[in-house]
Design a protein around this motif. Structure first.
Motif, PDB file in Angstrom:
ATOM      1  N   SER A  21     -33.259  12.696  14.467  1.00  0.00           N
ATOM      2  CA  SER A  21     -32.385  12.538  13.305  1.00  0.00           C
ATOM      3  C   SER A  21     -31.826  13.907  12.975  1.00  0.00           C
ATOM      4  CB  SER A  21     -33.178  11.987  12.115  1.00  0.00           C
ATOM      5  OG  SER A  21     -32.343  11.914  10.976  1.00  0.00           O
ATOM      6  N   CYS A  22     -30.520  13.987  12.905  1.00  0.00           N
ATOM      7  CA  CYS A  22     -29.871  15.284  12.702  1.00  0.00           C
ATOM      8  C   CYS A  22     -30.191  15.824  11.311  1.00  0.00           C
ATOM      9  CB  CYS A  22     -28.366  15.121  12.874  1.00  0.00           C
ATOM     10  SG  CYS A  22     -27.487  16.665  12.699  1.00  0.00           S
ATOM     11  N   PRO A  23     -30.589  17.089  11.223  1.00  0.00           N
ATOM     12  CA  PRO A  23     -30.876  17.677   9.901  1.00  0.00           C
ATOM     13  C   PRO A  23     -29.622  17.763   9.024  1.00  0.00           C
ATOM     14  CG  PRO A  23     -31.707  19.081  11.675  1.00  0.00           C
ATOM     15  CD  PRO A  23     -30.852  18.031  12.315  1.00  0.00           C
ATOM     16  N   HIS A  24     -28.430  17.604   9.619  1.00  0.00           N
ATOM     17  CA  HIS A  24     -27.214  17.637   8.804  1.00  0.00           C
ATOM     18  C   HIS A  24     -27.107  16.358   7.989  1.00  0.00           C
ATOM     19  CE1 HIS A  24     -22.550  17.544   8.567  1.00  0.00           C
ATOM     20  NE2 HIS A  24     -23.040  18.211   7.529  1.00  0.00           N
ATOM     21  N   ARG A  25     -26.736  15.261   8.607  1.00  0.00           N
ATOM     22  CA  ARG A  25     -26.545  14.039   7.821  1.00  0.00           C
ATOM     23  C   ARG A  25     -27.299  12.850   8.384  1.00  0.00           C
ATOM     24  NH1 ARG A  25     -21.126  15.049   5.884  1.00  0.00           N
ATOM     25  NH2 ARG A  25     -20.638  12.849   5.790  1.00  0.00           N
ATOM     26  N   GLY A  26     -28.046  13.083   9.473  1.00  0.00           N
ATOM     27  CA  GLY A  26     -28.998  12.039   9.860  1.00  0.00           C
ATOM     28  C   GLY A  26     -28.764  11.304  11.158  1.00  0.00           C
ATOM     29  N   ARG A  69     -26.569  17.511  21.493  1.00  0.00           N
ATOM     30  CA  ARG A  69     -25.447  17.701  20.587  1.00  0.00           C
ATOM     31  C   ARG A  69     -25.301  16.450  19.733  1.00  0.00           C
ATOM     32  NH1 ARG A  69     -20.122  19.975  23.024  1.00  0.00           N
ATOM     33  NH2 ARG A  69     -21.549  21.742  23.055  1.00  0.00           N
ATOM     34  N   CYS A  70     -25.354  16.646  18.421  1.00  0.00           N
ATOM     35  CA  CYS A  70     -25.208  15.494  17.534  1.00  0.00           C
ATOM     36  C   CYS A  70     -23.756  15.020  17.584  1.00  0.00           C
ATOM     37  CB  CYS A  70     -25.587  15.879  16.110  1.00  0.00           C
ATOM     38  SG  CYS A  70     -25.301  14.523  14.967  1.00  0.00           S
ATOM     39  N   PRO A  71     -23.506  13.760  17.835  1.00  0.00           N
ATOM     40  CA  PRO A  71     -22.128  13.302  18.016  1.00  0.00           C
ATOM     41  C   PRO A  71     -21.312  13.279  16.723  1.00  0.00           C
ATOM     42  CG  PRO A  71     -23.672  11.442  18.155  1.00  0.00           C
ATOM     43  CD  PRO A  71     -24.500  12.689  18.042  1.00  0.00           C
ATOM     44  N   TYR A  72     -21.956  13.404  15.565  1.00  0.00           N
ATOM     45  CA  TYR A  72     -21.203  13.244  14.316  1.00  0.00           C
ATOM     46  C   TYR A  72     -20.338  14.474  14.034  1.00  0.00           C
ATOM     47  CZ  TYR A  72     -20.631  10.954   9.707  1.00  0.00           C
ATOM     48  OH  TYR A  72     -20.151  10.309   8.596  1.00  0.00           O
ATOM     49  N   HIS A  73     -20.942  15.685  13.978  1.00  0.00           N
ATOM     50  CA  HIS A  73     -20.149  16.893  13.710  1.00  0.00           C
ATOM     51  C   HIS A  73     -20.416  17.996  14.730  1.00  0.00           C
ATOM     52  CE1 HIS A  73     -21.133  14.782   9.889  1.00  0.00           C
ATOM     53  NE2 HIS A  73     -19.831  14.927   9.654  1.00  0.00           N
ATOM     54  N   ASP A  74     -21.078  17.591  15.841  1.00  0.00           N
ATOM     55  CA  ASP A  74     -21.306  18.542  16.948  1.00  0.00           C
ATOM     56  C   ASP A  74     -22.279  19.681  16.658  1.00  0.00           C
ATOM     57  OD1 ASP A  74     -19.998  17.261  18.955  1.00  0.00           O
ATOM     58  OD2 ASP A  74     -18.230  18.565  18.981  1.00  0.00           O
TER      59      ASP A  74
HETATM   60 FE1  FES Z   1     -25.305  15.603  12.912  1.00  0.00          FE
HETATM   61 FE2  FES Z   1     -23.427  16.050  11.169  1.00  0.00          FE
HETATM   62  S1  FES Z   1     -24.862  14.410  11.217  1.00  0.00           S
HETATM   63  S2  FES Z   1     -23.826  17.118  12.970  1.00  0.00           S
END
Ligand code: FES
Ligand code: FE
Length: 422
Positions: free
Chosen positions: A87-92, A107-112
């Motif tokens: 789970s991405c520490p940014h938004r999940g 690489r998280c696909p949401y905001h890289d």
């Molecule tokens: Fe992963 Fe934004 S939720 S980069």
């Protein structure tokens, strides 16, 4: 004896005087029980994640759910196996969407946002959008405490879990040793997991996997087939069940069918006999006759509380069982084998695994169907309890008794009532 419980209703009725063990069927059907299991059992115990051979080299990873949570088990470029929250520490978002693979980074696909395979945040696009207080070191992937016993990787979501993995495994280590000792160079998961499920409570499958009582009744078709090949000895007793502490249990059975390891029977065909007998002789050299017999010929079913079953019989099947809801479970099934196995014997093993224990084999569809049948049967609440008392009258319960299931339920009961487990 009616035990006084500090929290909640009693569900397990363990009456040692009347030799009766009953479980209230709400344990399988009630949504509140299922919710409490997540916080009292799956958030607390050591849980099986996978086998180290599934992440064989630096950068290899598997992503799967464990105890209802998405995790990544990754071997970092430094060679260390770690278990992270997927789970991405940014938004999940899930940072790893493939079930398995090889990666230097995720690489998280949401905001890289990009994370190394050791979990550090190494890259953020447009980094000047953050204030001076933003430090990449604060945003690595959340890491779960994990440890390995003889190749089996476990993690716990409870940072305060006071037992080491070895302490937690209690008497089950003896059985993991018997499995890992099957190869001098180590065991490996045969590539490819089978993911399936059942419309039934997860505990029904844990019970079923150590339930030998049902074998000849439920799997008649398979027994008939094996008998037609001359591979099932006449019905006989023998073997024993054991409670291994902290909810773990096992059954050991005399060899009932050929094993691709080092036990030849006519089912295999003459051409395999010299190779299998040579392997058997090597085990005797390494371990002595008695332990060699136990490793190579004895069949066993091992239950490790709460989510791991290993059935070491005609092939080694590892089942990771996860609750989805009160009436639904997810099952991950893989086969384990000696790394240095003869390629022809490996083919036999794969065929045994697929034709018996796999989800489309001879046996498992019977088991799935029957646990779903139990779950449906519970809809009629006129029958309040299930009985698991078989063998309570014996000093040494046999394999057809329900001792390992009772050990499971006793630990379940202690944890659900917030008691300090023994
Ligand atoms: Fe992963 Fe934004 S939720 S980069
Ligand atoms: Fe079965």
């Amino acid at each position: 004896i009616e035990l006084q419980r500090p929290v909640g209703d009693r569900i397990v009725f363990d009456d040692l005087e009347r030799l009766s063990f009953r479980v209230d069927r709400r344990a399988y059907t009630d949504d509140d029980v299922a919710t409490q299991e997540m916080t009292r059992i799956f958030d607390k115990c050591w849980l099986y994640v996978g086998h180290e051979s599934e992440v064989p080299g630096p950068g290899s990873y598997v992503a799967r759910d464990v105890g209802g949570r998405p995790v990544v088990m990754a071997r970092g470029s430094d060679g260390v196996i770690r278990v992270f929250a997927n789970s991405c520490p940014h938004r999940g978002a899930l940072v790893c969407s493939q079930p398995a693979g090889q990666a230097r980074s995720f690489r998280c696909p949401y905001h890289d946002w990009t994370f190394s395979n050791q979990g550090e945040l190494v890259g953020v696009p447009i980094p000047d959008g953050y204030g001076p207080g933003f430090r990449k070191a604060d945003f690595g992937l959340a890491r779960h405490r994990s440890d390995t016993y003889r190749g089996f990787v476990f993690a716990t979501f409870d940072p305060a879990q006071r037992r080491t993995l070895t302490e937690y495994l209690a008497g089950a280590t003896e059985y993991l040793d018997l499995i890992d000792d099957q190869s001098e160079v180590g065991m490996e998961v045969i590539q490819g997991a089978q993911l399936h499920g059942a419309r039934a409570n997860w505990k029904l499958m844990m019970e079923n996997s150590v339930d030998i009582y049902h074998f000849r009744a439920l799997h008649k078709r398979y027994v008939g087939y094996m008998e037609s090949l001359g591979s099932v000895p006449p019905r006989r007793r023998g073997g024993f069940g054991r409670a291994l502490g902290l909810g773990h249990g096992a059954n050991e059975l005399p060899p009932a069918a050929a094993r691709p390891l080092a036990y030849w029977t006519p089912m295999f065909g003459e051409e395999y006999r010299p190779r299998i007998e040579a392997t058997a002789a090597r085990f005797v050299d390494r371990f002595g006759a008695e332990r060699a017999e136990r490793i190579t010929r004895t069949n066993r079913a091992l239950l490790i509380f709460p989510n791991l079953m290993i059935i070491d019989a005609i092939a080694i099947t590892i089942r990771k069982i996860d609750p989805v809801s009160a009436g639904q479970m997810a099952i991950t099934s893989v086969a384990l084998a000696p790394r240095d196995e003869d390629p022809d014997i490996r083919e036999l093993r794969k065929s045994h695994y697929l034709t018996f224990m796999g989800p489309a084999g001879f046996a498992t569809p019977d088991d799935i169907e029957i646990v779903e049948s139990c779950q449906r049967g519970y809809l009629n609440r006129a029958v309040r309890y299930s009985d698991l008392s078989r063998g309570m009258n014996k000093e040494v319960p046999e394999t057809t008794d329900e001792l390992p299931a009772r050990e499971f339920w006793r630990q379940w009961d202690r944890l659900m009532h917030g008691e300090q487990p023994r």
